[in-house]
Structures are given as C-alpha cells and as structure tokens.
Design a protein around this motif. Structure first.
Motif, PDB file in Angstrom:
ATOM      1  N   TYR A  26     -32.807 -23.303  46.289  1.00 16.74           N
ATOM      2  CA  TYR A  26     -31.528 -23.282  47.010  1.00 16.74           C
ATOM      3  C   TYR A  26     -30.812 -24.623  46.910  1.00 16.74           C
ATOM      4  O   TYR A  26     -31.452 -25.670  46.715  1.00 16.74           O
ATOM      5  N   PHE A  50     -26.281 -21.137  47.902  1.00 17.53           N
ATOM      6  CA  PHE A  50     -26.484 -20.697  46.529  1.00 17.53           C
ATOM      7  C   PHE A  50     -27.969 -20.628  46.208  1.00 17.53           C
ATOM      8  O   PHE A  50     -28.758 -21.471  46.659  1.00 17.53           O
ATOM      9  N   VAL A  55     -25.932 -16.684  47.155  1.00 20.75           N
ATOM     10  CA  VAL A  55     -25.133 -16.345  45.979  1.00 20.75           C
ATOM     11  C   VAL A  55     -25.922 -16.705  44.725  1.00 20.75           C
ATOM     12  O   VAL A  55     -26.304 -17.862  44.531  1.00 20.75           O
ATOM     13  N   THR A  56     -26.176 -15.718  43.874  1.00 22.08           N
ATOM     14  CA  THR A  56     -26.887 -15.975  42.629  1.00 22.08           C
ATOM     15  C   THR A  56     -25.940 -16.116  41.441  1.00 22.08           C
ATOM     16  O   THR A  56     -26.239 -16.841  40.491  1.00 22.08           O
ATOM     17  N   GLN A  70     -24.777 -19.408  35.191  1.00 20.19           N
ATOM     18  CA  GLN A  70     -25.602 -20.270  36.023  1.00 20.19           C
ATOM     19  C   GLN A  70     -26.786 -20.891  35.280  1.00 20.19           C
ATOM     20  O   GLN A  70     -27.343 -21.890  35.730  1.00 20.19           O
ATOM     21  N   PRO A 101     -22.047 -16.947  41.090  1.00 19.09           N
ATOM     22  CA  PRO A 101     -20.693 -17.224  41.591  1.00 19.09           C
ATOM     23  C   PRO A 101     -19.634 -16.601  40.679  1.00 19.09           C
ATOM     24  O   PRO A 101     -19.765 -16.610  39.453  1.00 19.09           O
ATOM     25  N   ASP A 156     -22.584 -24.216  41.704  1.00 17.74           N
ATOM     26  CA  ASP A 156     -23.271 -24.474  42.973  1.00 17.74           C
ATOM     27  C   ASP A 156     -23.328 -25.950  43.320  1.00 17.74           C
ATOM     28  O   ASP A 156     -23.815 -26.323  44.389  1.00 17.74           O
TER      29      ASP A 156
END
Length: 558
Positions: free
Chosen positions: A179, A185, A294-295, A480, A297, A426
């Motif tokens: 996290y 996130f 949130v994985t 990500q 965005p 993130d």
C-alpha cells in the motif's frame, strides 16, 4: 471423434513437455512480450532421471536440465546428487539466468567441473528479478563422488542455473501488493516463482517478508513485523486459500480487512484460488470484505497536447484540441514548452518559453516554482507537488508543494545528466531516463513520504531497467507495472517497455521520436516526432494521427 481429438491433444502436450525440458534452448526472452502468470502455459515441465554409467559431464547437464522441473521440491534434480548432499541443496535460494550460447564448462580436476556462466539476470530467493549489471562470467563449481558405482554431485551452489529461454518457461510472474502510506492505492510488486505446485505458499511467504528492496521506502504492508505463517503452508480447499498467521492481534477490524485485501489481490494470479480465508492467532476473520484499495488508477486517455495556440486534449481522429476549462488559457499564456496535468486536471506544472516552471490552477494566475537553468519537463504528483530538476544536475531534484514549500531530494544514481522523469499514479515510484554519455540509463526508485503525503526522500536502492544506445529522450508509465523509455539515434528511435521486476521488450519507434505517452494498453503508446506529428502503432508500423503539434503533455491518472 472426440476421443481422437483428446488423444491428439495429449500427444501434443507430451511433445511440448519433452521439448521444453530439454537443454540447450537458446534465445533471449526479451525478443517477445513479457509473460505473466495467467498467460504462461499452465504445465510444469518434466525432466529425465540419471542414466546408468553417465559421465560427470552428463550428470552435470542432466542436473541443470532437471532444474526445469520443480515438482515435489525438485525431486528429479535431487536424484543427480549424492544422498548426503541431496537433503542439503537449496534450490529456492534463487537463480542465475544465463545465455546458453556463452556458457562454458571446464574441468578443474578429476572430481570437479566448473561452469562459467555469462549472466543475463539474477533472481533472488524472494522472487525479485534484476537484469545483470555486468557481463563478467560467474564461476559455478560442482564436485563429484561415486555412489554405488555411479557419479553423483556432492557439492553445488545454492539455487539453480537456467538459461534465458528455459527461465521464461519454468518461472511465472505473480504480482504481490502493498500500500501507499494512506492505504488508498494497492502498489504492485512483481515477483517470479517456479512452477505451480504450492506457489500460493511461496507468494504468502514473500508477501509477509516485505516489499522488494528498491520499493521498500515508498510502501507499507498491512502485516506487522514479526508475523509468521503457522502452519507454514497455504492449503487450498474448494477455491479458498487458507492463510493462518501467528503474532497478529485479532481485535483490529480495519487492519484485518486490509490484510485480507492484500492477500486476495496478491493471490489473484493463482489459477485455483477464488477467495482467501484469514485466521489471526487461531481466530477466523469472518464477514464480508468491505475494504478496497485502488489497483488500477483511471484517467482520461486522450492525449494532452499544445499546438502553439491551444493547450488541451486532442479530439479523436485528430479533429482539433478540446480546451481544459479554467486551465488552457493560463497555460497557453506562458508559451509553454512542456506540461504535466494533475489528476482530473486540478492543476498543471508548466515549463514556460523562458525555461521556468510554473504551477497553474484553474482561473488563477500562474505561480513560478523553479527558475533554475536547464530544467527538464516537470512532473506532478497526486498531492500537488511539482517535481523539477535541471538536465545537467540529475541529482538536484526538488518537489514544491501547493504552499510553496520546497523539498530537496537526492536520488541514488550517480549520473549527471537526466532527460526525463515521471511519477507513478499512486505517487510511490519515480522512473527516470539518464544519459551517461554513451547511452541511456533507465531506472526506477521509490518515493518516501510523510504522514501528510509530502515527499521526504527517494529510496537508496534503484531498480536498473533496460538501457538502449542513443540519445535519451523521454519516459512514460504505461500502467501500474509497466514503463517505457524512448531513445533516438541517426534519425530513428527505439522504445523499450519493461515490467518493473520483469522482462523488457524493444521495438523501433518512428523517425525523429522525441516524446512518448501511454495509450489504451501497455502494448500501445503514442510518440511525438520532431516534425510535430503524433504517431501511434498500426500493425507493424506507425501511423500519423495528428500534426502541427509543439509538445505532448503528461497526465496523472487518479
């Protein structure tokens, strides 16, 4: 008819297994798209046992070949070892990934062979993948003893030796999650584990041990230090992974929810896991999982551009530029040469024609935040901090908050020249494209923040990514876990996209490419050329989608 098809399929599977487990198999994994856990062939390879009367050389080749079969804790590979050493050998200590064509075997004496392996990458015991930083050979010594008249290996290095091609067949990527400081996130941490058997246990062990070294400064875990898996296994029953932990209080519901979410997301790549049951000190954590981070965005996918008159988002099919209410006029008034948009276009970081960087907010006058000479295109994070650095002073990064407070940040790299940098959505990671005079150097680092979200440090460990010869131009986050760099040379350009903690792929870019931006997926991107044309991938080539543009801006998803 169906029986015939089934038999043919079985024969094909057996053929695949036999060919995959055989050595040698050469060729770089970087030639194609990086594989992921759910894309990989879900079959564990099988290797042959030792043959009677085999020489030391044949035993060594068979042992290395058998490392492609991790089933039952490398049971076949252990058959090549002397009994007293078979129980001591630790294959889980990592892997040396080499180029088979450059591998050399030499005899040291009557009872010892040495392999000189030219490393392509290395894999740590916790599944962290790192491309090799040196091409100097690694010496691996193997000693032999007679057992019942047959040669067996009595000493060998911990871990396994595997060539690039076999590595991509045996190991699969699994994404662990941690996290950001606010638990808003879920931050991905890509690891590699061999085979399918008990991979869920390997994932949970690695998750509890903590993030990758390079990522550590920027993330937190819901699991406290000292927590342990007890029993030291994660059984799966009916699609439910049973994770039992000791050393964690069971009376904090929010902490329990965060742990469950972290486990569920980290085990999502295991094919037969649908859900997770968590027990803390013997107490099952029941009830619905209501916490979520949130994985992925999401932001506006339209490119942000400036054509010398209007700043805004490009309309589909290149049909003009749509101004951003409250921002576009202020940005255009600065005669910008670069810009970065905060999530939902709440503000922008803009480099003016004079080279200074400004903060622009809707319907407000721009505020200068950095006037140093030679500033590269600025970056902006979700907390509103504008990141700036001079091209010729790569270690002199500044982050300026909305109140004007400036934080000086020193990165771990030694390069003096930087072409581009960009923050992850993130805010936990930063990628930078450096130039050491002979080629580009692509790196990722983590960002440490205060409880209030202010940047306070850059991690001391950098993840070195794939470099490319030529002039460093630009970097971009594709999603990500995937980043891309753009370099130019002799009128052409090259794009290297890389999964952080994974493999890299390279493709030729359009002639004169100078800026790159993410499109709809990690395998799609947009490139702006020196001719002012915005080009996208079309089949095996590039297609112009818009022209007469001055620059391509960045935008942060939120």
């Amino acid at each position: 008819m169906r029986r015939g098809i089934a038999l043919a399929a079985a024969a094909l599977a057996a053929l695949l297994l036999a060919s995959c487990a055989s050595l040698p198999s050469s060729g770089g994994v970087n030639a194609g798209s990086p594989g992921t856990g759910d894309e990989a062939l879900e079959l564990d390879l099988q290797a042959p046992s030792p043959t009677e009367g085999a020489s030391q050389e044949e035993i060594l080749r068979g042992f290395i070949n058998a490392a492609t079969s991790p089933r039952s804790n490398y049971a076949v590979a252990r058959q090549y070892l002397a009994p007293e050493f078979a129980d001591e050998w630790q294959p889980g200590e990592g892997a040396t990934i080499d180029r088979f064509a450059d591998r050399d075997t030499v005899r040291v004496n009557d009872g010892e062979l040495r392999i000189d392996a030219v490393p392509a990458a290395e894999l740590a015991a916790n599944g962290q993948y790192q491309a090799a930083q040196s091409q100097a050979p690694i010496q691996l010594d193997y000693r032999f003893a007679r057992v019942g008249g047959e040669w067996r290996i009595s000493e060998a290095p911990a871990g396994v030796l595997m060539d690039e091609s076999n590595f991509s067949r045996v190991y699969r990527t699994h994404t662990l999650y941690y996290y950001d400081r606010d638990f808003r996130f879920a931050v991905p941490d890509v690891r590699w584990f061999a085979g399918r058997e008990s991979v869920q246990t390997s994932i949970v062990r690695a998750l509890l041990a903590g993030p990758a070294d390079w990522l550590d400064a920027g993330v937190v875990s819901a699991f406290p230090e000292g927590v342990r898996l007890d029993p030291d296994a994660v059984p799966i029953d009916g699609g439910i992974a049973d994770v039992s932990l000791e050393g964690v209080p069971a009376d904090d519901e929010l902490a329990s929810q965060r742990m469950r979410f972290q486990l569920k997301e980290s085990l999502a790549s295991v094919p037969n896991v649908d859900d997770v049951q968590l027990s803390l000190d013997g107490t099952v954590q029941g009830g619905a999982l209501t916490f979520a981070a949130v994985t992925d965005p999401v932001g506006d996918s339209r490119p942000v551009v400036y054509d010398g008159t209007t700043f805004g988002r490009l309309v589909a099919n290149g049909g003009g530029i749509e101004p951003i209410p409250g921002l576009s006029d202020q940005v255009a008034a600065l005669l910008p040469t670069a810009a970065a948009l905060a999530p939902e276009a709440q503000s922008a970081a803009v480099r003016s024609v004079e080279g200074d960087v400004y903060r622009v907010r809707p319907d407000e006058q721009p505020v200068r935040v950095d006037d140093r000479d030679g500033l590269i295109a600025p970056a902006i994070d979700g907390q509103g901090y504008i990141w700036t650095v001079p091209a010729g002073a790569a270690r002199e990064i500044r982050a300026t908050g909305t109140d004007g407070t400036t934080v000086a940040l020193t990165p771990p790299w030694t390069a003096n020249t930087i072409a581009s940098m960009e923050l992850s959505p993130d805010g936990t990671r930063l990628v930078a494209l450096l130039d050491d005079g002979t080629g580009s150097r692509f790196v990722a680092v983590s960002v440490g923040r205060t409880a209030a979200g202010a940047p306070q440090s850059i991690g001391s460990v950098q993840l070195v990514l794939a470099g490319e010869a030529g002039a460093a131009e630009d970097v971009s986050w594709l999603d990500q876990t995937t980043v891309a760099s753009l370099t130019s040379a002799e009128g052409g350009s090259a794009i290297v996209s890389q999964v952080l903690g994974g493999l890299a792929t390279r493709r030729d870019g359009p002639a004169g490419g100078v800026q790159i931006d993410a499109a709809a997926s990690p395998r799609e991107y947009r490139v702006l050329t020196t001719a002012g044309e915005l080009e996208t991938v079309s089949g095996v080539g590039w297609q112009v989608r818009a022209g007469d543009l001055r620059f391509l801006g960045t935008q942060l998803a939120g």
